[in-house]
Enzyme design. Structure first.
Site, PDB file in Angstrom:
ATOM      1  N   GLN A 259     -17.653 -16.411 -24.037  1.00  0.00           N
ATOM      2  CA  GLN A 259     -16.446 -14.987 -23.140  1.00  0.00           C
ATOM      3  C   GLN A 259     -15.255 -14.594 -23.851  1.00  0.00           C
ATOM      4  O   GLN A 259     -15.481 -13.492 -24.290  1.00  0.00           O
ATOM      5  CB  GLN A 259     -16.044 -15.722 -22.367  1.00  0.00           C
ATOM      6  CG  GLN A 259     -17.049 -16.359 -21.211  1.00  0.00           C
ATOM      7  CD  GLN A 259     -18.004 -15.137 -20.433  1.00  0.00           C
ATOM      8  OE1 GLN A 259     -17.793 -13.538 -19.669  1.00  0.00           O
ATOM      9  NE2 GLN A 259     -18.865 -14.371 -21.006  1.00  0.00           N
ATOM     10  N   HIS A 262     -15.630 -11.844 -25.943  1.00  0.00           N
ATOM     11  CA  HIS A 262     -15.871 -10.164 -25.935  1.00  0.00           C
ATOM     12  C   HIS A 262     -14.810  -9.250 -25.648  1.00  0.00           C
ATOM     13  O   HIS A 262     -14.594  -8.348 -25.839  1.00  0.00           O
ATOM     14  CB  HIS A 262     -16.188 -10.044 -23.685  1.00  0.00           C
ATOM     15  CG  HIS A 262     -17.161 -10.207 -23.518  1.00  0.00           C
ATOM     16  ND1 HIS A 262     -18.273  -9.164 -23.268  1.00  0.00           N
ATOM     17  CD2 HIS A 262     -17.968 -11.725 -23.040  1.00  0.00           C
ATOM     18  CE1 HIS A 262     -19.180  -9.804 -23.061  1.00  0.00           C
ATOM     19  NE2 HIS A 262     -19.088 -10.764 -22.791  1.00  0.00           N
ATOM     20  N   GLU A 327     -15.021 -15.954 -12.222  1.00  0.00           N
ATOM     21  CA  GLU A 327     -16.061 -14.910 -12.810  1.00  0.00           C
ATOM     22  C   GLU A 327     -17.653 -15.734 -12.727  1.00  0.00           C
ATOM     23  O   GLU A 327     -18.141 -15.833 -12.134  1.00  0.00           O
ATOM     24  CB  GLU A 327     -15.761 -13.762 -13.626  1.00  0.00           C
ATOM     25  CG  GLU A 327     -17.236 -12.911 -14.603  1.00  0.00           C
ATOM     26  CD  GLU A 327     -16.859 -12.716 -14.796  1.00  0.00           C
ATOM     27  OE1 GLU A 327     -17.271 -10.773 -15.160  1.00  0.00           O
ATOM     28  OE2 GLU A 327     -15.789 -12.887 -16.340  1.00  0.00           O
ATOM     29  N   HIS A 328     -16.962 -16.450 -14.221  1.00  0.00           N
ATOM     30  CA  HIS A 328     -18.271 -17.122 -14.008  1.00  0.00           C
ATOM     31  C   HIS A 328     -17.726 -19.128 -14.588  1.00  0.00           C
ATOM     32  O   HIS A 328     -17.188 -19.375 -14.792  1.00  0.00           O
ATOM     33  CB  HIS A 328     -18.766 -17.383 -15.470  1.00  0.00           C
ATOM     34  CG  HIS A 328     -18.875 -15.989 -15.925  1.00  0.00           C
ATOM     35  ND1 HIS A 328     -18.549 -15.145 -16.830  1.00  0.00           N
ATOM     36  CD2 HIS A 328     -20.814 -14.937 -15.338  1.00  0.00           C
ATOM     37  CE1 HIS A 328     -18.950 -13.647 -16.825  1.00  0.00           C
ATOM     38  NE2 HIS A 328     -19.714 -14.115 -16.211  1.00  0.00           N
ATOM     39  N   ASP A 361     -26.138 -13.485 -18.259  1.00  0.00           N
ATOM     40  CA  ASP A 361     -25.312 -12.415 -18.413  1.00  0.00           C
ATOM     41  C   ASP A 361     -26.933 -11.538 -18.665  1.00  0.00           C
ATOM     42  O   ASP A 361     -26.645  -9.672 -19.061  1.00  0.00           O
ATOM     43  CB  ASP A 361     -25.207 -12.250 -20.257  1.00  0.00           C
ATOM     44  CG  ASP A 361     -22.793 -12.492 -19.945  1.00  0.00           C
ATOM     45  OD1 ASP A 361     -22.935 -12.054 -18.685  1.00  0.00           O
ATOM     46  OD2 ASP A 361     -22.076 -12.945 -20.766  1.00  0.00           O
ATOM     47  N   GLU A 415      -5.134  -0.377  28.179  1.00  0.00           N
ATOM     48  CA  GLU A 415      -4.241   0.227  26.741  1.00  0.00           C
ATOM     49  C   GLU A 415      -3.403   1.586  26.956  1.00  0.00           C
ATOM     50  O   GLU A 415      -3.255   1.705  26.249  1.00  0.00           O
ATOM     51  CB  GLU A 415      -5.717   0.575  25.638  1.00  0.00           C
ATOM     52  CG  GLU A 415      -6.497  -0.791  25.345  1.00  0.00           C
ATOM     53  CD  GLU A 415      -7.508  -0.941  23.966  1.00  0.00           C
ATOM     54  OE1 GLU A 415      -7.441  -0.094  23.943  1.00  0.00           O
ATOM     55  OE2 GLU A 415      -7.071  -1.561  23.337  1.00  0.00           O
ATOM     56  N   HIS A 420     -10.171   7.732  27.906  1.00  0.00           N
ATOM     57  CA  HIS A 420     -10.814   5.880  27.606  1.00  0.00           C
ATOM     58  C   HIS A 420     -11.728   5.669  28.906  1.00  0.00           C
ATOM     59  O   HIS A 420     -13.076   5.373  28.692  1.00  0.00           O
ATOM     60  CB  HIS A 420     -10.735   5.143  26.475  1.00  0.00           C
ATOM     61  CG  HIS A 420     -10.695   5.461  25.393  1.00  0.00           C
ATOM     62  ND1 HIS A 420      -9.866   6.730  24.471  1.00  0.00           N
ATOM     63  CD2 HIS A 420     -12.058   5.017  24.138  1.00  0.00           C
ATOM     64  CE1 HIS A 420     -10.069   7.150  22.785  1.00  0.00           C
ATOM     65  NE2 HIS A 420     -10.747   5.672  23.305  1.00  0.00           N
TER      66      HIS A 420
END
Length: 433
Positions: A259, A262, A327-328, A361, A415, A420
């Protein structure tokens, strides 16, 4: 590299500084992206060409097509070495096979009075895939984004990829040919996101934009959300390795650096309660950095954002992992299945010492587009379900309308919504009718 220890009194403060770090600190980025998005929205291809020339060094006057012809993809595919092509095709096959298990179907059920309720599932009509092309080329991202869209049944898949100095990685084009992409455009950055969101004379507008990118891409995706759908706001890549010392230190060093290489902003963290093992891994990281091709990037990432957290026991390891929501997450432990009940927040969980993140990956099958920055607390991996839309089906029978109308009328009156109430009431049969 940060060294933290849960036994230290200042651990909470140190952890807060490590975990709550924010890469999105430059307010000028948002202002710049806003200008780019507005220019592409208002001036279409003209703005797109200007930014492509300015940022990628690629001159594209009105006589030059922004679209990369399909025969170029085919040439790239046929130009690969046989082993390279086989690797791409095998990865694509495994990714497709995994995602086919995610397919959903429409459904209905009928109530006793004849009312039919259900859900209709349809694919999106057109999606845009952003593929990074700056510091590295990522054919794997083409596969991971395009294949689930293709499995979902998306009618048209549009891909954009930056081409610095006019160069596009042949692996990326070959992956597009394999993955079922329909059209490819040589544009990148915030301008590509804007083109996909609003459409230009060349680039068609899409319904949803997916795929990772740098801070400019992420900011642009956030900005156009609502006009189009997006998958997520992806931040720098992350890996958290929990180890009980059952994995060789050298293996874990490469996992952590997988990682770190990257991006300088990527984060690699090791958690363990074994002091000797921790030191062995740190030594192995230093050894690996000495021979790593992308050592300058990985070294800065490891120095600035990397960390080792020494915990007392397994319980603390799980608690901290859930707070990070990585993430991982690699469970480099002897019995990973026994840990799952205590892990709640992670984009992808790699179980056991042979399940390295690098396999995920590329070729394991599950998607590598994952939530970052702690968003695994509420978000999930990209999948087929990101490329479908669900419509509720409501077919009320006369008997159902009589019963439900009374309930709805009462609720609407409560309401204060008279129309309605009357809309529901007029479906109720009058006495004697």
């Amino acid at each position: 590299m940060n060294r933290l220890d849960t036994r230290n009194p200042d651990f909470a403060q140190q952890f807060h500084a490590l975990h709550d770090w924010d890469a999105n600190l430059d307010p000028q980025i948002e202002e710049r992206v806003r200008e780019i998005v507005a220019a592409v929205r208002d001036r279409g291809d003209a703005a797109l060409r200007e930014y492509t020339e300015r940022f990628d060094g690629l001159h594209t006057d009105s006589s030059v097509d922004l679209e990369i012809p399909r025969n170029h993809w085919e040439q790239a595919l046929h130009g690969l070495e046989p082993g390279q092509r086989a690797a791409l095709e095998k990865a694509a096959q495994r990714i497709r096979s995994y995602h086919e298990h995610q397919r959903s179907t429409s459904w209905t059920f009928t109530e006793t009075d004849g009312t039919v309720l259900g859900q209709r599932i349809l694919p999106l009509s057109r999606v845009g895939i952003y593929v990074p092309g700056g510091k590295a080329a990522y054919p794997s991202s083409v596969l991971m984004n395009a294949i689930p869209a293709h499995v979902a049944g998306v009618q048209e898949i549009i891909m954009t990829v930056p081409t610095p100095q006019g160069q596009v990685n042949p692996w990326v084009l070959a992956a597009a040919a394999i993955a079922g992409v329909d059209r490819v455009f040589c544009v990148g950055g915030a301008q590509a996101v804007a083109a996909l969101a609003y459409g230009t004379e060349s680039v068609p507008a899409v319904d949803k934009i997916v795929g990772p990118g740098n801070i400019y891409v992420a900011t642009a995706k956030r900005m156009v959300f609502g006009r189009v759908g997006i998958d997520m706001i992806a931040g720098p890549s992350e890996i958290l390795v929990i180890s009980d010392s059952s994995a060789p230190a050298e293996w874990l060093a490469w996992d952590l650096l997988s990682q770190a290489e990257h991006d300088e902003l990527a984060q690699s963290i090791l958690i363990s309660w074994d002091d000797e093992h921790i030191e062995s891994v740190l030594t192995a990281v230093d050894t690996a950095l000495a021979v790593l091709d992308r050592a300058p990037i990985a070294r800065k990432s490891w120095a600035d954002r990397g960390a080792v957290i020494r915990v007392r026991d397994r319980g603390e390891a799980c608690t901290i992992a859930d707070r990070i929501a990585p993430e991982h997450l690699e469970l480099a432990v002897a019995d990973p299945e026994d840990w799952l009940a205590d892990i709640h927040n992670a984009g992808a969980i790699f179980m056991g010492i042979h399940s390295c993140e690098a396999l995920g990956d590329y070729v394991a099958g599950p998607n590598h587009v994952l939530p970052t920055g702690g968003s695994a607390r509420f978000s999930s991996a990209l999948g087929v379900y990101d490329f479908i839309k669900r419509s509720s089906l409501i077919h009320v029978s006369p008997a159902g309308a009589a019963q439900l109308g009374r309930i709805a009328e009462g609720l609407a009156q409560g309401e204060g919504l008279t129309a309605h109430a009357r809309s529901a009431a007029c479906r109720i049969p009058k006495a004697g009718s």
